[in-house]
Design an enzyme around this catalytic site. Structure first.
Site, PDB file in Angstrom:
ATOM      1  N   ASP A 145      -9.925  -4.825  -4.370  1.00  0.00           N
ATOM      2  CA  ASP A 145      -9.017  -3.546  -3.254  1.00  0.00           C
ATOM      3  C   ASP A 145      -9.910  -2.290  -3.960  1.00  0.00           C
ATOM      4  OD1 ASP A 145      -7.449  -1.740  -2.100  1.00  0.00           O
ATOM      5  OD2 ASP A 145      -5.625  -2.792  -3.375  1.00  0.00           O
ATOM      6  N   SER A 199       0.312  -1.194  -0.394  1.00  0.00           N
ATOM      7  CA  SER A 199       0.077   0.013  -0.161  1.00  0.00           C
ATOM      8  C   SER A 199       1.129   1.340  -0.113  1.00  0.00           C
ATOM      9  CB  SER A 199      -1.178  -0.075   1.416  1.00  0.00           C
ATOM     10  OG  SER A 199      -2.063   0.574   1.027  1.00  0.00           O
ATOM     11  N   HIS A 232      -8.435  -5.150  -0.258  1.00  0.00           N
ATOM     12  CA  HIS A 232      -6.476  -4.634   0.014  1.00  0.00           C
ATOM     13  C   HIS A 232      -5.889  -5.607   0.805  1.00  0.00           C
ATOM     14  CE1 HIS A 232      -4.419  -1.160  -0.091  1.00  0.00           C
ATOM     15  NE2 HIS A 232      -4.465  -1.298   1.010  1.00  0.00           N
TER      16      HIS A 232
END
Length: 229
Positions: free
Chosen positions: A164, A113, A196
């Site tokens: 996601d 991320s 995610h």
């Protein structure tokens, strides 16, 4: 300031021959991702793993950290924030490599991320080429400046979940296209139904990619040494 975080010594019990650095996501810490090192150590027994803690507090979560402020989205501000934290990361990487007696081609940088965003930004701007970069569920920020800034072209693996809702999978597709336009070798994998997170398939793909990339870096180093003799 040098970054710190949890680390795992080589599973072989010997001196580290490789260094894999893991960068966590927004509001997390190194403890959230160091477990990946335990999984990867099965395939990379001579590697040391370190999961740095980001240098800045993340106010919504008292125990969380962030690499840069995502609230400010103006490209010039994001660009400067990434450059600043990249310098901190570079200082830490240089100190780690020196302490371990390793070279940049013994290094891989990985991130999830926000950590993946930093991995791509910093990893393509190192003075010397690392062996590999891996980005999970990330994005290539301020892509318009990359052609002017890029200094090295390590192989890159991008992995993303199609479902996601935090960082859309389109970010990885766009990043792959931009990187290829800059002559970077990119392997991109989008997993149907994955949100995610990092699943076992992503862990396995990362392990195989690291094995191959370190082996290729060693081969290229041997070629350079042979030519120099």
């Amino acid at each position: 300031m040098l970054l710190t975080g949890p680390r795992i010594a080589p599973a072989s019990g010997g001196k580290p021959a490789k260094l894999v650095v893991i960068l966590h996501g927004l509001g997390a810490s190194g403890n959230d991702l160091i477990g990946i090192g335990h999984l990867w150590s099965r395939s990379l027994p001579d590697a040391e793993f370190v999961a740095y803690d980001a240098p800045f507090a993340y106010p919504p979560l008292p125990s969380g950290k962030q690499w840069f402020d995502l609230e400010e989205r103006r490209p010039d501000v994001v660009n400067e924030a990434l450059r600043s934290v990249s310098r901190t990361l570079f200082d830490s990487l240089d100190a780690e490599l020196k302490a371990l007696g390793l070279e940049d081609d013994d290094l891989a940088i990985t991130g999830f991320s926000q950590g993946a965003m930093l991995t791509l930004f910093a990893g393509l701007r190192r003075p010397k080429r690392p062996a590999a970069l891996i980005g999970y569920s990330g994005a290539l920020l301020v892509p318009e400046v990359l052609p002017f800034d890029i200094t090295v072209r390590p192989p890159v693996l991008l992995i993303h979940g199609e479902a996601d809702s935090v960082v859309p999978a389109k970010a990885t597709r766009d990043a792959a296209e931009t990187l290829r336009d800059s002559a970077v070798t990119v392997h991109a994998h989008v997993t149907p139904g994955l949100e995610h997170t990092i699943d076992q398939q992503g862990i396995d793909l990362g392990a195989s990619f690291l094995q191959h990339s370190f082996a290729e870096a060693a081969r290229l180093r041997a070629e350079r040494l042979a030519k120099a003799q």
